[in-house]
Design a protein around this motif. Structure first.
Motif, PDB file in Angstrom:
ATOM      1  N   MET A   1       0.685  -1.362  -0.045  1.00  0.00           N
ATOM      2  CA  MET A   1       0.164   0.069   0.036  1.00  0.00           C
ATOM      3  C   MET A   1       0.780   1.239   0.072  1.00  0.00           C
ATOM      4  O   MET A   1       1.961   1.168   0.740  1.00  0.00           O
ATOM      5  CB  MET A   1      -0.819  -0.032   1.314  1.00  0.00           C
ATOM      6  N   TRP A   2       0.415   2.330  -0.641  1.00  0.00           N
ATOM      7  CA  TRP A   2       1.127   3.516  -0.732  1.00  0.00           C
ATOM      8  C   TRP A   2       0.295   4.655  -0.994  1.00  0.00           C
ATOM      9  O   TRP A   2      -0.970   4.539  -1.577  1.00  0.00           O
ATOM     10  CB  TRP A   2       2.372   3.409  -1.725  1.00  0.00           C
ATOM     11  N   VAL A   3       0.686   5.795  -0.905  1.00  0.00           N
ATOM     12  CA  VAL A   3       0.090   7.099  -0.943  1.00  0.00           C
ATOM     13  C   VAL A   3       0.267   7.760  -2.477  1.00  0.00           C
ATOM     14  O   VAL A   3       1.283   7.831  -3.010  1.00  0.00           O
ATOM     15  CB  VAL A   3       0.175   8.334  -0.098  1.00  0.00           C
ATOM     16  N   GLU A   4      -0.808   7.697  -3.276  1.00  0.00           N
ATOM     17  CA  GLU A   4      -0.550   8.178  -4.612  1.00  0.00           C
ATOM     18  C   GLU A   4      -0.967   9.670  -4.430  1.00  0.00           C
ATOM     19  O   GLU A   4      -0.273  10.625  -5.367  1.00  0.00           O
ATOM     20  CB  GLU A   4      -1.752   7.565  -5.628  1.00  0.00           C
ATOM     21  N   ARG A   5      -1.682  10.435  -3.731  1.00  0.00           N
ATOM     22  CA  ARG A   5      -2.164  11.501  -3.779  1.00  0.00           C
ATOM     23  C   ARG A   5      -2.878  12.182  -2.558  1.00  0.00           C
ATOM     24  O   ARG A   5      -3.239  11.451  -1.795  1.00  0.00           O
ATOM     25  CB  ARG A   5      -3.256  11.805  -4.995  1.00  0.00           C
ATOM     26  N   LEU A   6      -2.463  13.543  -2.320  1.00  0.00           N
ATOM     27  CA  LEU A   6      -3.105  14.438  -1.052  1.00  0.00           C
ATOM     28  C   LEU A   6      -3.782  15.531  -1.659  1.00  0.00           C
ATOM     29  O   LEU A   6      -3.039  16.348  -2.440  1.00  0.00           O
ATOM     30  CB  LEU A   6      -2.006  14.324   0.053  1.00  0.00           C
ATOM     31  N   GLU A   9      -6.899  21.386   1.718  1.00  0.00           N
ATOM     32  CA  GLU A   9      -7.530  22.755   1.470  1.00  0.00           C
ATOM     33  C   GLU A   9      -8.195  23.302   2.545  1.00  0.00           C
ATOM     34  O   GLU A   9      -8.767  22.630   3.507  1.00  0.00           O
ATOM     35  CB  GLU A   9      -8.733  22.284   0.454  1.00  0.00           C
ATOM     36  N   ASN A  10      -7.863  24.544   2.724  1.00  0.00           N
ATOM     37  CA  ASN A  10      -8.109  25.484   3.853  1.00  0.00           C
ATOM     38  C   ASN A  10      -7.632  24.891   5.248  1.00  0.00           C
ATOM     39  O   ASN A  10      -8.475  25.016   6.064  1.00  0.00           O
ATOM     40  CB  ASN A  10      -9.767  25.602   3.983  1.00  0.00           C
ATOM     41  N   ILE A  11      -6.417  24.475   5.223  1.00  0.00           N
ATOM     42  CA  ILE A  11      -5.798  23.905   6.461  1.00  0.00           C
ATOM     43  C   ILE A  11      -4.615  24.848   6.892  1.00  0.00           C
ATOM     44  O   ILE A  11      -3.648  24.884   5.826  1.00  0.00           O
ATOM     45  CB  ILE A  11      -5.425  22.444   6.349  1.00  0.00           C
ATOM     46  N   ARG A  12      -4.718  25.495   7.801  1.00  0.00           N
ATOM     47  CA  ARG A  12      -3.202  26.014   8.375  1.00  0.00           C
ATOM     48  C   ARG A  12      -2.949  27.047   7.031  1.00  0.00           C
ATOM     49  O   ARG A  12      -3.537  27.820   6.588  1.00  0.00           O
ATOM     50  CB  ARG A  12      -2.219  25.183   8.774  1.00  0.00           C
ATOM     51  N   SER A  13      -1.516  26.645   6.658  1.00  0.00           N
ATOM     52  CA  SER A  13      -1.112  27.696   5.717  1.00  0.00           C
ATOM     53  C   SER A  13      -1.594  27.367   4.109  1.00  0.00           C
ATOM     54  O   SER A  13      -1.076  28.048   3.072  1.00  0.00           O
ATOM     55  CB  SER A  13       0.413  27.885   5.805  1.00  0.00           C
ATOM     56  N   PHE A  14      -2.261  26.309   4.080  1.00  0.00           N
ATOM     57  CA  PHE A  14      -2.703  25.769   2.810  1.00  0.00           C
ATOM     58  C   PHE A  14      -3.977  26.452   2.405  1.00  0.00           C
ATOM     59  O   PHE A  14      -4.926  25.955   2.961  1.00  0.00           O
ATOM     60  CB  PHE A  14      -2.578  24.286   2.816  1.00  0.00           C
ATOM     61  N   GLU A  15      -3.921  27.058   1.333  1.00  0.00           N
ATOM     62  CA  GLU A  15      -5.347  27.464   0.658  1.00  0.00           C
ATOM     63  C   GLU A  15      -5.857  26.127  -0.290  1.00  0.00           C
ATOM     64  O   GLU A  15      -6.936  25.668   0.225  1.00  0.00           O
ATOM     65  CB  GLU A  15      -5.097  28.266  -0.310  1.00  0.00           C
ATOM     66  N   ARG A  16      -5.053  25.641  -1.049  1.00  0.00           N
ATOM     67  CA  ARG A  16      -5.499  24.258  -1.768  1.00  0.00           C
ATOM     68  C   ARG A  16      -4.310  24.021  -2.337  1.00  0.00           C
ATOM     69  O   ARG A  16      -3.769  24.566  -3.263  1.00  0.00           O
ATOM     70  CB  ARG A  16      -6.662  24.689  -2.811  1.00  0.00           C
ATOM     71  N   GLN A  17      -3.694  22.682  -2.143  1.00  0.00           N
ATOM     72  CA  GLN A  17      -2.807  21.980  -2.698  1.00  0.00           C
ATOM     73  C   GLN A  17      -2.994  20.516  -3.236  1.00  0.00           C
ATOM     74  O   GLN A  17      -3.496  19.850  -2.311  1.00  0.00           O
ATOM     75  CB  GLN A  17      -1.568  21.952  -1.880  1.00  0.00           C
ATOM     76  N   ASP A  18      -2.930  20.301  -4.293  1.00  0.00           N
ATOM     77  CA  ASP A  18      -3.154  18.873  -4.850  1.00  0.00           C
ATOM     78  C   ASP A  18      -2.095  18.352  -5.033  1.00  0.00           C
ATOM     79  O   ASP A  18      -1.335  18.464  -6.382  1.00  0.00           O
ATOM     80  CB  ASP A  18      -4.199  18.818  -5.953  1.00  0.00           C
ATOM     81  N   ILE A  19      -1.504  17.438  -4.230  1.00  0.00           N
ATOM     82  CA  ILE A  19       0.029  16.773  -4.299  1.00  0.00           C
ATOM     83  C   ILE A  19       0.164  15.278  -4.804  1.00  0.00           C
ATOM     84  O   ILE A  19      -0.568  14.552  -4.189  1.00  0.00           O
ATOM     85  CB  ILE A  19       0.753  16.749  -2.994  1.00  0.00           C
ATOM     86  N   GLN A  78     -10.536  20.609   4.235  1.00  0.00           N
ATOM     87  CA  GLN A  78     -10.746  19.236   3.522  1.00  0.00           C
ATOM     88  C   GLN A  78      -9.509  18.717   3.722  1.00  0.00           C
ATOM     89  O   GLN A  78      -8.346  19.184   3.067  1.00  0.00           O
ATOM     90  CB  GLN A  78     -11.395  19.321   2.152  1.00  0.00           C
ATOM     91  N   LEU A  79      -9.448  17.377   3.794  1.00  0.00           N
ATOM     92  CA  LEU A  79      -8.391  16.372   3.605  1.00  0.00           C
ATOM     93  C   LEU A  79      -8.705  15.399   2.896  1.00  0.00           C
ATOM     94  O   LEU A  79      -9.950  14.725   3.166  1.00  0.00           O
ATOM     95  CB  LEU A  79      -7.638  15.976   5.027  1.00  0.00           C
ATOM     96  N   GLN A  80      -7.969  15.043   1.851  1.00  0.00           N
ATOM     97  CA  GLN A  80      -8.396  13.728   0.829  1.00  0.00           C
ATOM     98  C   GLN A  80      -7.036  13.116   0.496  1.00  0.00           C
ATOM     99  O   GLN A  80      -5.857  13.612   0.045  1.00  0.00           O
ATOM    100  CB  GLN A  80      -9.223  14.156  -0.226  1.00  0.00           C
ATOM    101  N   ILE A  81      -7.336  11.932   0.400  1.00  0.00           N
ATOM    102  CA  ILE A  81      -6.323  10.937   0.054  1.00  0.00           C
ATOM    103  C   ILE A  81      -6.488   9.857  -0.902  1.00  0.00           C
ATOM    104  O   ILE A  81      -7.803   9.235  -0.816  1.00  0.00           O
ATOM    105  CB  ILE A  81      -5.337  10.281   1.531  1.00  0.00           C
ATOM    106  N   ARG A  82      -5.717   9.560  -1.819  1.00  0.00           N
ATOM    107  CA  ARG A  82      -5.774   8.322  -2.824  1.00  0.00           C
ATOM    108  C   ARG A  82      -4.739   7.488  -2.264  1.00  0.00           C
ATOM    109  O   ARG A  82      -3.626   8.030  -2.487  1.00  0.00           O
ATOM    110  CB  ARG A  82      -5.952   8.862  -4.072  1.00  0.00           C
ATOM    111  N   VAL A  83      -5.107   6.236  -1.998  1.00  0.00           N
ATOM    112  CA  VAL A  83      -4.142   5.375  -1.633  1.00  0.00           C
ATOM    113  C   VAL A  83      -4.059   3.947  -2.735  1.00  0.00           C
ATOM    114  O   VAL A  83      -5.185   3.682  -3.066  1.00  0.00           O
ATOM    115  CB  VAL A  83      -4.459   4.789  -0.448  1.00  0.00           C
ATOM    116  N   VAL A 354       3.446  24.263  -3.230  1.00  0.00           N
ATOM    117  CA  VAL A 354       4.347  22.935  -3.349  1.00  0.00           C
ATOM    118  C   VAL A 354       4.687  22.766  -4.720  1.00  0.00           C
ATOM    119  O   VAL A 354       3.947  22.925  -5.730  1.00  0.00           O
ATOM    120  CB  VAL A 354       3.668  21.713  -2.812  1.00  0.00           C
ATOM    121  N   GLU A 355       6.049  22.509  -4.861  1.00  0.00           N
ATOM    122  CA  GLU A 355       6.502  22.416  -6.220  1.00  0.00           C
ATOM    123  C   GLU A 355       7.532  21.445  -6.297  1.00  0.00           C
ATOM    124  O   GLU A 355       8.420  21.083  -5.181  1.00  0.00           O
ATOM    125  CB  GLU A 355       7.137  23.808  -6.972  1.00  0.00           C
ATOM    126  N   LYS A 356       7.560  20.660  -7.293  1.00  0.00           N
ATOM    127  CA  LYS A 356       8.759  19.532  -7.701  1.00  0.00           C
ATOM    128  C   LYS A 356       9.915  20.221  -7.827  1.00  0.00           C
ATOM    129  O   LYS A 356       9.992  20.984  -8.726  1.00  0.00           O
ATOM    130  CB  LYS A 356       8.158  18.736  -8.532  1.00  0.00           C
TER     131      LYS A 356
END
Length: 449
Positions: A1-6, A9-19, A78-83, A354-356
């Motif tokens: 199992m591993w994380v594909e995506r996080l 949104e609207n959490i602390r210093s994060f406005e919206r980041q899809d990582i 919002q927090l959302q994860i794809r595993v 967040v940038e690669k």
């Protein structure tokens, strides 16, 4: 199992980041390095992953009142994860299944308990009946205890307890949320390693009928820990008083007397070994099983020599785990290897982006600091940088320099020679290359062109 995506949104210093944590065709990145200045959001990102991987009930236990988490309290965060599931179904141990993904999320309010967002599953669905999705998630993927998708998270203040560990009559598996407790409670020591080693040593001595199984577990754990310690340091024994002793350059030293660097490595590796063995009791080698490990400030307490190797050690000892780690060390960033994903978190106008960035595996430490990974940070102290720039300005001066300026330039030239880089040639166009050119030109004997 591993994380594909996080999605955060609207959490602390994060406005919206899809990582994304996935490569285009080759599956997941097995090592993800998070870089950025203090306050940039690295710990928040790791805590968000910890809440999601702890499962709905675990998240509510870890963060029962998420005050200060929501950026704009007029709307939930919002927090959302794809595993991505691997080739083993946690509901049917040992049975191979085709890889598949699932997505779920949490709504976070400012003053109330975390709210479980409607579950959203990708195709193929993990359950035939959609109404059973939430119960499947709780009971199979993220059970409070027992088998499930493995994940563990470690905060920056991970350490062994400073008190001696007494023998305990049992060492039962802990609730899932405890896998992440140091991310949210910095006062919580990682005592599991000591309790686990002492307990197994006791069981092996007192219960010969079950000694073989426990000896195998203990040997697996000790072997992994030994491989992560510097040369000349190895596990020795457990004393009659229940103290764990290590052989450090021929001298027996208890964990209570070891340095913070040793204790940090022991706490992390020992806890991870024990939790993998508990999560995969039927596995021939639990340390090779799949899962996710989150580590904040991996470099803390470690000498640069250890920082150079810690990523490689972890990847070698736990090849099935996906590591997502935060660090301030260029050594850790480089030691992750060329196949790692490196992300830089930057705080701009009050919001984290967040940038690669290119993984700096092939660069020297100086070049890593001056790369985009660390924001073109000078490898010199502020005072030295100022003197280098003053030297540059005087050397470039087109009109004749005054006598005082000539004396200052001569003093700076002597200082600059100490600042010249050691090793191979500097990068063309870099500050070091310019320094070399100036020194070479100004130190030429009279009459040479």
């Amino acid at each position: 199992m591993w994380v594909e995506r996080l999605l955060i949104e609207n959490i602390r210093s994060f406005e919206r980041q899809d990582i994304s944590f996935s490569q285009h065709r080759n599956g997941p990145y097995r090592w993800v390095t998070l870089l950025g200045e203090n306050g940039g959001g690295k710990s928040t990102l790791l805590q968000a992953l910890g809440l999601l991987l702890a499962g709905p009930e675990g998240a509510q236990t870890l963060l029962p009142r998420p005050v200060g988490w929501v950026r704009d309290e007029s709307t939930p965060g919002q927090l959302q994860i794809r595993v991505r599931e691997g080739d083993r179904d946690p509901g049917r141990l040992g049975k191979k299944t085709a890889p598949r993904s699932f997505t779920y999320g949490l709504n976070v309010t400012g003053r109330e308990r975390l709210v479980i967002k409607k579950q959203v599953y990708t195709e193929p669905t993990l359950v035939e009946e959609p109404s059973r999705a939430l119960s499947w998630l709780r009971d199979i993927a993220f059970p409070s205890q027992g088998a499930g998708w493995f994940a563990a998270g470690y905060g920056a203040f991970r350490r062994l307890t400073r008190s001696s560990q007494l023998l305990v009559p049992s060492l039962e598996p802990q609730a899932r949320y405890t896998n992440f407790i140091t991310q949210f409670n910095e006062d919580e020591p990682l005592a599991t390693f000591e309790r686990w080693v002492v307990y197994l040593d006791y069981i092996i001595a007192k219960h010969p009928q079950s000694a073989r199984q426990h000896r195998r577990q203990l040997d697996q754990g000790i072997a992994a820990i030994n491989r992560m310690l510097p040369e000349g340091t190895r596990f020795d024994s457990v004393s009659g008083e229940g103290r764990i002793l290590f052989d450090v350059q021929g001298r027996k030293v208890s964990t209570l007397a070891m340095s913070d660097g040793y204790r940090s490595v022991l706490a992390l590796a020992g806890d991870l070994v024990w939790r993998l063995i508990q999560a995969f009791p039927g596995s021939a080698n639990p340390l090779q099983e799949q899962g996710v490990a989150l580590i904040d400030e991996l470099d803390i307490h470690l000498h640069p020599r250890w920082q150079r190797h810690i990523a490689g050690w972890l990847r070698e000892q736990f090849p099935g785990l996906q590591f997502i780690v935060a660090t301030h060390s260029p050594f850790v960033a480089a030691g992750a290897g060329e196949d790692a994903l490196t992300l830089r978190l930057m705080l701009e106008n009050g919001a984290t982006h967040v940038e690669k960035v290119e993984t700096p595996a092939a660069l020297s430490v100086d070049r890593i600091l001056q790369s985009e990974a660390f924001g073109q940070l000078s490898p010199y102290s502020p005072e030295t940088t100022e003197r280098i720039e003053r030297y540059d300005a005087l050397a470039r001066k087109s009109r004749k320099r005054s006598a005082s300026e000539e004396r200052e330039l001569a003093e700076l030239r002597a200082f600059i020679q100490k600042a010249r880089p050691v090793g191979g040639p500097p990068e063309p166009g870099s500050l070091e290359a310019k320094l070399d050119a100036y020194i070479e030109r100004t130190l030429q004997p009279e009459g040479r062109g």
